[in-house]
Structures are given as structure tokens and as C-alpha cells.
Write a protein that holds these residues in place. Structure first.
Motif, short mmCIF file in Angstrom:
data_model
loop_
_atom_site.label_atom_id
_atom_site.label_comp_id
_atom_site.label_asym_id
_atom_site.label_seq_id
_atom_site.Cartn_x
_atom_site.Cartn_y
_atom_site.Cartn_z
N HIS A 30 -16.11 45.85 18.38
CA HIS A 30 -16.68 44.57 18.77
C HIS A 30 -17.51 44.74 20.04
O HIS A 30 -17.03 45.29 21.03
N LYS A 31 -18.74 44.32 19.99
CA LYS A 31 -19.69 44.40 21.11
C LYS A 31 -20.12 45.83 21.42
O LYS A 31 -20.69 46.10 22.45
N THR A 32 -19.89 46.75 20.50
CA THR A 32 -20.24 48.14 20.74
C THR A 32 -21.75 48.40 20.62
O THR A 32 -22.23 49.44 21.05
N LYS A 33 -22.49 47.47 20.05
CA LYS A 33 -23.94 47.62 19.96
C LYS A 33 -24.65 46.89 21.09
O LYS A 33 -25.87 46.90 21.16
N HIS A 34 -23.87 46.27 21.98
CA HIS A 34 -24.43 45.54 23.11
C HIS A 34 -24.36 46.43 24.34
O HIS A 34 -23.28 46.71 24.86
N ARG A 35 -25.52 46.86 24.81
CA ARG A 35 -25.57 47.78 25.94
C ARG A 35 -24.88 47.22 27.17
O ARG A 35 -24.25 47.95 27.93
N GLN A 36 -24.96 45.90 27.37
CA GLN A 36 -24.34 45.32 28.55
C GLN A 36 -22.81 45.51 28.51
O GLN A 36 -22.18 45.58 29.56
N PHE A 37 -22.23 45.63 27.33
CA PHE A 37 -20.80 45.88 27.24
C PHE A 37 -20.48 47.37 27.27
O PHE A 37 -19.52 47.78 27.91
N THR A 38 -21.26 48.18 26.56
CA THR A 38 -20.96 49.61 26.51
C THR A 38 -21.19 50.30 27.84
O THR A 38 -20.60 51.34 28.10
N THR A 39 -22.04 49.75 28.67
CA THR A 39 -22.23 50.30 30.02
C THR A 39 -21.54 49.45 31.09
O THR A 39 -21.05 49.97 32.08
N GLY A 40 -21.49 48.14 30.87
CA GLY A 40 -20.93 47.23 31.87
C GLY A 40 -19.43 47.36 32.04
O GLY A 40 -18.93 47.41 33.17
N LEU A 61 -15.40 37.18 28.69
CA LEU A 61 -14.98 38.55 28.41
C LEU A 61 -15.19 39.45 29.62
O LEU A 61 -14.32 40.27 29.95
N PHE A 62 -16.32 39.30 30.30
CA PHE A 62 -16.57 40.08 31.52
C PHE A 62 -15.63 39.66 32.64
O PHE A 62 -15.16 40.50 33.41
N PHE A 63 -15.35 38.37 32.76
CA PHE A 63 -14.45 37.89 33.81
C PHE A 63 -13.06 38.51 33.66
O PHE A 63 -12.45 38.94 34.65
N ILE A 64 -12.56 38.57 32.43
CA ILE A 64 -11.26 39.18 32.18
C ILE A 64 -11.26 40.64 32.62
O ILE A 64 -10.30 41.12 33.24
N ALA A 65 -12.35 41.35 32.34
CA ALA A 65 -12.46 42.74 32.76
C ALA A 65 -12.50 42.85 34.29
O ALA A 65 -11.84 43.71 34.87
N ILE A 66 -13.23 41.98 34.93
CA ILE A 66 -13.39 42.04 36.39
C ILE A 66 -12.06 41.77 37.11
O ILE A 66 -11.78 42.39 38.13
N ILE A 67 -11.26 40.87 36.58
CA ILE A 67 -10.00 40.56 37.26
C ILE A 67 -8.88 41.55 36.93
O ILE A 67 -7.71 41.31 37.24
N GLY A 68 -9.23 42.66 36.30
CA GLY A 68 -8.25 43.73 36.10
C GLY A 68 -8.04 44.15 34.66
O GLY A 68 -7.30 45.10 34.40
N GLY A 69 -8.68 43.49 33.72
CA GLY A 69 -8.46 43.81 32.31
C GLY A 69 -9.49 44.74 31.70
O GLY A 69 -9.68 44.74 30.48
#
Length: 82
Positions: free
Chosen positions: A56-66, A35-43
Motif C-alpha cells: 500500500h502506497k509503495t508507488k507513491h514516492r512521498q511514502f517510499t522516501t518520506g 498516515l504521516f502523522f502516525i509515522a512522525i509521532i513514533g509509528g
């Protein structure tokens, strides 16, 4: 380039949807690394929209800030190289 960004952001949005669907149905999950890789390559925009649209993943700080941090860095790179 614009077609790539449209495509990869649709992939980001759909990956959040699918992972949420898989989670609700006790199926094989998409890894957080992917999921992070997709974001990093432009998504990143599609991933952020999917995260909040599908709650989805809204309670995970690594996603809400990352994910917003990835988007911010991408915008800075775009401005710098433009």
C-alpha cells in the motif's frame, strides 16, 4: 516509553492495512496527512512494515522516501539525546 512505541507502531501497521482495505472497497480513506502523522509521532517502523506487507502506497514516492526519512531522523534524534 517502550510500551508507547510498541502501541504506536501497531497503530501505524494497522492504519496501512485499513487504508488499503478501504481503498479496495471504495470506502472512506485515511488521509495521507494522518498516515504521516502516525509515522512522525513514533509509528514509522510499523508504517513502513505495513506499507510493504500490504503493498500500500509503495508507488507513491512521498511514502517510499518520506517514511524511511522520518525513521532516519528519529534514529538520529534518539542517538543524539541518548
Amino acid at each position: 516509553m517502550i510500551y508507547y512505541l510498541i502501541f504506536i507502531n501497531i497503530v501505524g501497521l494497522l492504519s496501512m492495512y485499513l487504508d488499503k482495505y478501504f481503498a479496495k472497497n471504495n470506502m472512506y480513506r485515511i488521509s495521507e496527512k494522518t498516515l504521516f502523522f502516525i509515522a512522525i509521532i513514533g509509528g514509522s517502523i510499523g508504517s513502513i512494515i505495513g506499507m510493504y506487507q500490504f503493498r500500500h502506497k509503495t508507488k507513491h514516492r512521498q511514502f517510499t522516501t518520506g517514511l524511511p526519512a522520518i525513521l532516519f531522523i528519529q534514529i538520529i534524534i534518539l542517538i543524539y539525546y541518548k
